[in-house]
Each structure stands twice: as C-alpha cells, then as structure tokens.
Design a protein around this motif. Structure first.
Motif, PDB file in Angstrom:
ATOM      1  N   GLU A 129      -1.309   2.469  -5.174  1.00 44.76           N
ATOM      2  CA  GLU A 129      -0.937   3.855  -4.834  1.00 44.76           C
ATOM      3  C   GLU A 129      -2.111   4.768  -5.161  1.00 44.76           C
ATOM      4  O   GLU A 129      -2.617   4.753  -6.280  1.00 44.76           O
TER       5      GLU A 129
ATOM      6  N   GLY B 121       9.089   5.821   6.334  1.00 41.22           N
ATOM      7  CA  GLY B 121       9.940   6.763   7.047  1.00 41.22           C
ATOM      8  C   GLY B 121       9.401   7.062   8.442  1.00 41.22           C
ATOM      9  O   GLY B 121      10.087   7.692   9.247  1.00 41.22           O
TER      10      GLY B 121
ATOM     11  N   ILE C 275       0.862  -1.187   0.000  1.00 41.06           N
ATOM     12  CA  ILE C 275       0.000   0.000   0.000  1.00 41.06           C
ATOM     13  C   ILE C 275       0.892   1.228   0.000  1.00 41.06           C
ATOM     14  O   ILE C 275       1.444   1.611   1.037  1.00 41.06           O
TER      15      ILE C 275
ATOM     16  N   GLN D 167      -2.156   8.015  -5.399  1.00 39.98           N
ATOM     17  CA  GLN D 167      -1.820   9.113  -6.309  1.00 39.98           C
ATOM     18  C   GLN D 167      -1.626   8.571  -7.733  1.00 39.98           C
ATOM     19  O   GLN D 167      -1.688   7.364  -7.951  1.00 39.98           O
TER      20      GLN D 167
HETATM   21  C1  LIG Z   1       9.305  18.945   1.801  1.00 37.43           C
HETATM   22  C2  LIG Z   1      10.103  17.728   2.183  1.00 37.43           C
HETATM   23  C3  LIG Z   1      11.494  17.797   2.200  1.00 37.43           C
HETATM   24  C4  LIG Z   1      12.245  16.671   2.543  1.00 37.43           C
HETATM   25  N1  LIG Z   1      13.602  16.740   2.453  1.00 37.43           N
HETATM   26  C5  LIG Z   1      14.329  15.588   2.515  1.00 37.43           C
HETATM   27  C6  LIG Z   1      15.677  15.563   2.056  1.00 37.43           C
HETATM   28  O1  LIG Z   1      16.206  16.574   1.583  1.00 37.43           O
HETATM   29  N2  LIG Z   1      16.364  14.390   2.140  1.00 37.43           N
HETATM   30  C7  LIG Z   1      15.779  13.233   2.595  1.00 37.43           C
HETATM   31  O2  LIG Z   1      16.441  12.180   2.617  1.00 37.43           O
HETATM   32  N3  LIG Z   1      14.483  13.228   3.011  1.00 37.43           N
HETATM   33  C8  LIG Z   1      13.741  14.367   2.961  1.00 37.43           C
HETATM   34  N4  LIG Z   1      12.412  14.357   3.268  1.00 37.43           N
HETATM   35  C9  LIG Z   1      11.837  13.154   3.895  1.00 37.43           C
HETATM   36  C10 LIG Z   1      11.595  12.039   2.878  1.00 37.43           C
HETATM   37  O3  LIG Z   1      10.963  12.559   1.753  1.00 37.43           O
HETATM   38  C11 LIG Z   1      10.719  10.961   3.493  1.00 37.43           C
HETATM   39  O4  LIG Z   1      11.253  10.511   4.737  1.00 37.43           O
HETATM   40  C12 LIG Z   1      10.575   9.736   2.592  1.00 37.43           C
HETATM   41  O5  LIG Z   1      10.412  10.095   1.235  1.00 37.43           O
HETATM   42  C13 LIG Z   1       9.361   8.948   3.074  1.00 37.43           C
HETATM   43  O6  LIG Z   1       9.158   7.830   2.275  1.00 37.43           O
HETATM   44  P1  LIG Z   1       8.083   6.743   2.667  1.00 37.43           P
HETATM   45  O7  LIG Z   1       8.530   5.467   2.057  1.00 37.43           O
HETATM   46  O8  LIG Z   1       7.829   6.777   4.124  1.00 37.43           O
HETATM   47  O9  LIG Z   1       6.752   7.101   1.917  1.00 37.43           O
HETATM   48  P2  LIG Z   1       5.952   8.428   1.587  1.00 37.43           P
HETATM   49  O10 LIG Z   1       6.780   9.294   0.740  1.00 37.43           O
HETATM   50  O11 LIG Z   1       5.337   8.982   2.806  1.00 37.43           O
HETATM   51  O12 LIG Z   1       4.818   7.803   0.647  1.00 37.43           O
HETATM   52  C14 LIG Z   1       3.764   7.020   1.139  1.00 37.43           C
HETATM   53  C15 LIG Z   1       2.882   6.675  -0.034  1.00 37.43           C
HETATM   54  O13 LIG Z   1       1.760   5.919   0.430  1.00 37.43           O
HETATM   55  C16 LIG Z   1       0.626   6.337  -0.304  1.00 37.43           C
HETATM   56  N5  LIG Z   1      -0.581   6.007   0.454  1.00 37.43           N
HETATM   57  C17 LIG Z   1      -0.907   6.435   1.700  1.00 37.43           C
HETATM   58  N6  LIG Z   1      -2.117   5.962   2.043  1.00 37.43           N
HETATM   59  C18 LIG Z   1      -2.546   5.211   1.010  1.00 37.43           C
HETATM   60  C19 LIG Z   1      -3.749   4.472   0.768  1.00 37.43           C
HETATM   61  N7  LIG Z   1      -4.740   4.415   1.673  1.00 37.43           N
HETATM   62  N8  LIG Z   1      -3.873   3.823  -0.419  1.00 37.43           N
HETATM   63  C20 LIG Z   1      -2.885   3.871  -1.352  1.00 37.43           C
HETATM   64  N9  LIG Z   1      -1.751   4.574  -1.183  1.00 37.43           N
HETATM   65  C21 LIG Z   1      -1.585   5.231  -0.007  1.00 37.43           C
HETATM   66  C22 LIG Z   1       0.825   7.841  -0.442  1.00 37.43           C
HETATM   67  O14 LIG Z   1       0.041   8.382  -1.477  1.00 37.43           O
HETATM   68  C23 LIG Z   1       2.316   7.909  -0.722  1.00 37.43           C
HETATM   69  O15 LIG Z   1       2.593   7.845  -2.102  1.00 37.43           O
HETATM   70  C24 LIG Z   1      11.608  15.463   2.924  1.00 37.43           C
HETATM   71  C25 LIG Z   1      10.217  15.389   2.910  1.00 37.43           C
HETATM   72  C26 LIG Z   1       9.472  16.494   2.517  1.00 37.43           C
HETATM   73  C27 LIG Z   1       7.980  16.377   2.407  1.00 37.43           C
END
Ligand SMILES: Cc1cc2nc3c(=O)[nH]c(=O)nc-3n(C[C@H](O)[C@H](O)[C@H](O)COP(=O)(O)OP(=O)(O)OC[C@H]3O[C@@H](n4cnc5c(N)ncnc54)[C@H](O)[C@@H]3O)c2cc1C
Length: 494
Positions: free
Chosen positions: A32, A468, A8, A34
C-alpha cells in the motif's frame, strides 16, 4: 498448495481478498503506497479529531457478515454496529420544511404524506416495492455473481428471469422512472440522488439503480469508531491470519514472465516475486500503463468520458447551529436538472450544488451540541482533476455557493480555515491515480454501462482485479464483493 499472493492496495476490496486468502493459508503481502489501510475509507486528522473523509453510509451488512464468516470469525467480534432510525434528513433550498426518511417504511410513508400529500405517500410505497423487486432480480445473477455478459445475465436469471430483468427498467432513465411514482419534484430529487452513490447522474442512469434505495432501506449502520475502523478491522483480521502489510510501498510495475504476471517492482527499485497479483487500484490505472506496458493490455481502457463523478469535500471540526442535524443530511439545490447539466454536459462545478453533510458526532439525536463537531461536507464535481483542474476562482465560487445554501436552509457553520481539510478532484486523483478524481470507476450511464466494468480475471494470467471500479460496482460493500470474487478465483486456482 500455498500460493504467494501480492495485493496492490489496501482499499476494502484488497483487504477483503487479503483476509480471505490469508485465512485459507496463502502467503499474502499487501503493498500500500499510503501509510494506512482503507484507501477511500481514510481518516483525516484535524487536531485531536479524526474525521472520516470518504464513505460515511454503511449498508449491506450481510456482505460483511458473510466475509467475516468465510474467514472463520464473525463481524461482531471485530466491529460494533448500530442501526440508525433516521436514514437521512433532507431540506430544500428556498422551500420551507424538511423531510426525514426512516428505516421503518410506514414511518417514511407517513412523513412523506405529511410533507407532500397522500398521493405521494402511495407513490413512495409503490416505489419501495419496485426497488425491492429490482434488487431481488439482480442479487443472485449480478451482485453476488462474477461479471456476466448481457446474455449470460439472462441465462443466470433462469426461468422467468427475462421478465424480472426487464421489470428493472434498464432502458428507462432513473429520472423518468421516478416520474411514474412522484409528482413532487422534491421527492424525485430525493430518490434520484441515489444515482450519485455510484457517481452517476439520475438523468442518465438506468432506472435499475433504484435498487440502491432498497439497499439503504434494508439498513444503514453506524460503525463505532467511524468507517475507517472497518479498514482497521480487516487489517487486524488479515494480520492475525498471517498476512503482511507493507505501507509506503508504491508499486511502479507489474512484472511479466513467460506471458504471466510474475511479481512487482516498487518505486524504490525493490522487486518482489509472486505468481498471483491482485490489483486493488482503479482499473483505469492498469490500462493507462501506470504498472508498465506489459500489464496495460490486461483490461480494456477506460475512456475519460465514461468516468463517474468526483467530489469536492470539506472535512471540518467546527461549531454549528440553527439546523437540527442528524448523522446524514442532504441540502438540495433548487434546480437538479441544471445541476446535473453543469456536472455532466458542461463538466463544471454546479452554480448551486446539492450539499451532503455527514455529522459524525451524531446519530438519530438532533439536539444541539455543546462544542465543535466533526463534519464532512460534500458536493459532486466532474472528474477532470488530472487534465483540467478546477480553477481557484471556480472553487472559491462553489465554496461560497455551498455554505450560502446551507445558511439559507438554516444551518450555520462557524468556519475556521485551520480546522478544515479541503479535497478536490485533483487531490482525489493524486490519491487514486489515473482517475481524474472519479470515485466510483465508470459512471453507470445507459443500460450497457453495468457490463463495461471489468470482471475479476484479466487478459494477463496471474493478474486479478479487486476494486470498486470493477464488477459488481462501487461502494464499500460492492467493492468488498469484488475482493471476495478475486479471492474465490485465486482459491479455485483459476
Ligand atoms: C468522499 C467519498 C464518499 C463516499 N461515500 C460512500 C458511502 O457513503 N458509502 C459507500 O458504500 N461508499 C462510498 N464511497 C465509495 C467507496 O469509498 C469506494 O467505492 C470503496 O471504498 C472503494 O474501495 P476499493 O477497494 O476500490 O479501493 P480504494 O479505496 O480505491 O483503495 C485503493 C487502494 O490502492 C492503493 N494503491 C493504488 N495504486 C497503488 C500503487 N501503485 N501501489 C500501492 N498501492 C496503490 C491506494 O493508495 C488505495 O489505498 C465514497 C467514496 C468517497 C471518496
């Protein structure tokens, strides 16, 4: 035996798990909501320009080298990376001069010496050595490993490990520890800002977070095509290994049968069955019941008070002038104590925010550009987007303060409302449900916060988390490590 796996979310952790499991022959579908992969690593379109609206600093390359290798390929086959020489350029409100930090430690020490004196340069070299030791103490037992308990961490650290762990100063705040190295408040501010890389305050975070300084010192890379390309590369790899991506697939419920995760129901009613589910959304969404009551007890609740910081961001395609921008630029407020007091104690936007500006058409070269350029400007914000949205008047005031500070530091931005995209904590909450806009899971405030993030397995058999917001922490490489841990658990047949 081939397992049917539903993931998911196509954030970096979900993508990593997908690529690794598909590479091992499992039947993987990524759902996903989005229209594109990447999650926070998203691209925003302003006219023809594509602007990274999330992470911009690419570090810990080794994580991606290892993941691509585990998928039977190599990073250079999928991404073109170029190291930067200038890690970041820093300027201070109301103070003359600016300071660059370089990939080369001695060059940084020389710059600090010229900027703030020889004692500060020595303090910097001591700090770099301490940050390196902190990282070394935690790399194997914590960063690479599954989530340990505090005692488990001591056990894993092995002989002499206790001493090495205590040397990371988990019981001292980062701000106080920085005072042992720097007399100059500007330098304390510069290095304290690393706490915000995981959405935390340097005044509340343990000194252990100094390890982020080491991570950056080890290398900051520019990704050809932008950070979103990383997500696209993983999508292409997972697809080549047989994984299927379904975009616009909003998971409404995790189905449970006989006490095990058994599938999902999409918002449009479609049901997909699978014995293994990996949840890549924020763990707060699980405990808040977003995926139904049966899955809500799978992880511990995340109290609102423990949320990490959110942000207000402006993605822009505009002309700039006056200040020689490099890729990463930080414009500091004059009073960091007040700024974080406003953010964490008063839960409001800072009256004078520190502003990060990512100039995405630039690398180390700071020459003036001819036309408009792509910028992401960011200030920290409290994560209350779901229950206390920022009033329009407060947002307008913060916006004025943000661009006024840039102007005082010499950077003029020719703003044009039609060439900007604003994202507030409420906007981030809509993208990443149940977070209030918190971008990094729980804040790392206090020594025990590190252990508060859930591990890979949950109380619901068959349901795993990769995010994350889970162990080992936030940031693109750390979330990727979480995705790897989830894939390895599934492969172990846990
Ligand atoms: C503005 C900003 C700046 C940042 N700067 C940095 C940086 O410079 N360097 C760095 O290393 N990190 C940075 N980070 C942090 C980093 O982006 C995140 O820690 C990392 O990308 C998180 O990844 P994730 O795998 O947790 O998923 P996420 O990126 O949180 O994605 C989760 C996905 O799950 C999907 N989802 C959620 N619920 C559902 C559902 N019910 N059904 C289907 N899909 C769903 C969402 O749509 C999303 O696509 C930054 C973040 C932001 C927002």
């Amino acid at each position: 035996m081939t397992q049917r796996v539903l993931i998911i979310g196509a954030g970096i952790a979900g993508l990593t798990a997908a690529a690794m499991l598909a590479s091992r022959g499992h039947d993987v579908t990524i759902l996903e909501r989005q229209a594109a992969p990447g999650g926070k690593m998203r691209h925003l379109a302003i006219g023809e320009a594509r602007i990274d609206g999330g992470p911009t600093v690419f570090t810990m390359r080794w994580v991606f080298d290892e993941i691509f290798a585990a998928c039977g390929t190599s990073l250079p086959e999928h991404l073109t990376l170029q190291p930067v020489e200038v890690l970041a350029r820093h300027a201070w409100d109301g103070r003359p001069g600016r300071l660059d930090l370089f990939a080369d430690i001695q060059r940084s020490a020389d710059a600090i010496g010229a900027f703030a004196g020889a004692a500060e340069a020595r303090g910097y070299l001591d700090f770099v050595a301490r940050a390196k030791k902190t990282f070394a103490a935690l790399e194997a037992p914590f960063i690479r490993g599954s989530r340990p308990s505090p005692m488990g961490l001591v056990g894993r650290a092995g002989l002499g490990g206790m001493g090495r762990l205590l040397a990371t100063s988990p019981f001292t705040t980062m701000w106080n520890a920085l005072g042992e190295h720097f007399q100059d408040a500007r330098l304390r501010q510069l290095f304290g800002r690393y706490a915000t890389y995981v959405g935390s305050s340097p005044f509340l975070a343990p000194a252990t977070l100094m390890l982020i300084a080491h991570v950056e010192q080890e290398g900051v890379w520019l990704v050809e095509g932008g950070m979103h390309r990383v997500a696209r590369a993983f999508e292409a790899l997972a697809t080549a290994r047989g994984a299927r991506f379904r975009y616009g697939a909003d998971v409404a419920e995790i189905l449970v049968k006989g006490g095990r995760a058994a599938g999902v129901r999409l918002a449009d009613g479609e049901v997909l069955e699978a014995g293994t589910i990996i949840s890549n959304g924020d763990v707060a969404a699980l405990s808040a019941g977003r995926f139904g009551q049966a899955a809500a007890g799978a992880v511990a609740p995340v109290p609102r008070a423990r949320r990490s910081l959110s942000a207000v961001t402006w993605a822009m395609h505009v002309r700039t002038g006056g200040f020689p921008l490099v890729r990463h630029n930080v414009f500091f407020s004059g009073d960091y104590t007040r700024e974080f007091d406003e953010l964490t104690q008063q839960a409001r936007l800072p009256s004078t925010p520190t502003v990060y500006v990512c100039a995405q058409d630039r690398g180390d070269d700071d020459s003036a550009l001819d036309g408009p350029e792509r910028l992401l400007c960011l200030i920290n914000a409290p994560a209350r987007g779901d229950y206390r949205p920022i009033p329009d008047s407060a947002l307008a005031e913060a916006e004025r303060a943000t661009f006024a500070l840039l102007a005082r530091c010499g950077l003029t931005v020719e703003r044009d409302a039609t060439r900007e995209i604003l994202t507030t904590p409420t906007g981030f909450d809509a993208l990443f449900p149940s977070t209030g806009g918190a971008l990094y899971g729980q804040a790392v405030h206090g020594w025990s916060a590190t252990f508060a993030r859930p591990g890979t397995t949950t109380r619901l058999p068959g349901l795993y988390v990769a995010s994350g917001s889970a162990h080992p922490g936030a940031g693109v490489p750390m979330a990727a490590l979480s995705g790897r841990l989830a894939a390895l658990k599934v492969l172990e047949g846990h």
